[in-house]
Design a protein around this motif. Structure first.
Motif, PDB file in Angstrom:
ATOM      1  N   GLU A  12      28.425  60.206   6.745  1.00 19.56           N
ATOM      2  CA  GLU A  12      29.515  59.631   7.529  1.00 19.56           C
ATOM      3  C   GLU A  12      29.255  58.144   7.695  1.00 19.56           C
ATOM      4  O   GLU A  12      28.152  57.746   8.065  1.00 19.56           O
ATOM      5  N   PHE A  14      30.676  54.823   9.681  1.00 18.95           N
ATOM      6  CA  PHE A  14      31.522  54.276  10.738  1.00 18.95           C
ATOM      7  C   PHE A  14      31.501  52.761  10.620  1.00 18.95           C
ATOM      8  O   PHE A  14      30.430  52.160  10.534  1.00 18.95           O
ATOM      9  N   CYS A  16      33.277  49.138  12.308  1.00 19.05           N
ATOM     10  CA  CYS A  16      34.132  48.354  13.193  1.00 19.05           C
ATOM     11  C   CYS A  16      34.201  46.970  12.569  1.00 19.05           C
ATOM     12  O   CYS A  16      33.185  46.265  12.521  1.00 19.05           O
ATOM     13  N   CYS A  25      38.045  51.091  14.868  1.00 21.88           N
ATOM     14  CA  CYS A  25      36.906  51.651  14.149  1.00 21.88           C
ATOM     15  C   CYS A  25      37.433  52.611  13.084  1.00 21.88           C
ATOM     16  O   CYS A  25      38.481  53.236  13.269  1.00 21.88           O
ATOM     17  N   GLN A  27      36.239  55.720  10.187  1.00 27.00           N
ATOM     18  CA  GLN A  27      35.221  56.711   9.837  1.00 27.00           C
ATOM     19  C   GLN A  27      35.547  57.268   8.459  1.00 27.00           C
ATOM     20  O   GLN A  27      36.697  57.615   8.174  1.00 27.00           O
ATOM     21  N   LEU A 118      30.302  58.663  17.323  1.00 23.52           N
ATOM     22  CA  LEU A 118      31.221  57.546  17.532  1.00 23.52           C
ATOM     23  C   LEU A 118      30.895  56.830  18.841  1.00 23.52           C
ATOM     24  O   LEU A 118      31.698  56.748  19.755  1.00 23.52           O
ATOM     25  N   ARG A 120      30.265  53.412  19.648  1.00 24.55           N
ATOM     26  CA  ARG A 120      30.417  52.091  19.036  1.00 24.55           C
ATOM     27  C   ARG A 120      29.403  51.069  19.519  1.00 24.55           C
ATOM     28  O   ARG A 120      28.936  50.232  18.755  1.00 24.55           O
TER      29      ARG A 120
END
Length: 129
Positions: A12, A14, A16, A25, A27, A118, A120
């Motif tokens: 995964e 992620f 931003c 954001c 994913q 998640l 951030r």
């Protein structure tokens, strides 16, 4: 309907695009078969996922004897970055989810502790070169 790729070995990613303001954001989940799930998270306080968002992300996965590999290409324009300037900082985290003998283990590049993936404010930073 997007696939439930998280029910398999996955990576995964992620991102931003603005490290200073992490309201937006994205994913990307890629499994060992190369199946992709892309999700956008908006600026709302509850960070609900937008599963209708679709990017131009490309992934190639290869399963080998004792491992699997994935190569991912994420277009900057899909992150709202029109010009990826040198020195720009992006908030980032990468997770690995491994299913083995009815157990799942997780690891990540920037530790979130007991928090969900998640989180951030716990993402690491990547500077474009």
């Amino acid at each position: 309907k997007k696939p439930a790729v998280w029910e398999d070995d996955t990576v995964e990613i992620f991102l931003c695009p603005d490290a200073e303001d992490r309201a937006r954001c994205y994913q990307f989940i890629i499994n060992a078969k190369g199946v992709i799930l892309d999700v956008a998270y908006g600026e709302s306080s509850n960070f609900k996922p937008d599963f209708t968002w679709s990017s131009g992300v490309e992934a190639k996965a290869r399963i080998e004897k004792n491992r699997w590999l994935v190569e991912v290409r994420i277009p900057f324009k899909d992150l709202g970055i029109s010009r990826p300037a040198q020195g720009r900082t992006i908030a980032l985290n990468v997770y690995r989810n491994r299913y083995c003998d009815a157990r799942v283990t997780h690891s990540c590049w920037s530790a979130t502790g007991q928090r969900p993936p998640l989180t951030r404010e716990r993402f690491g930073l990547m500077t474009l070169g």
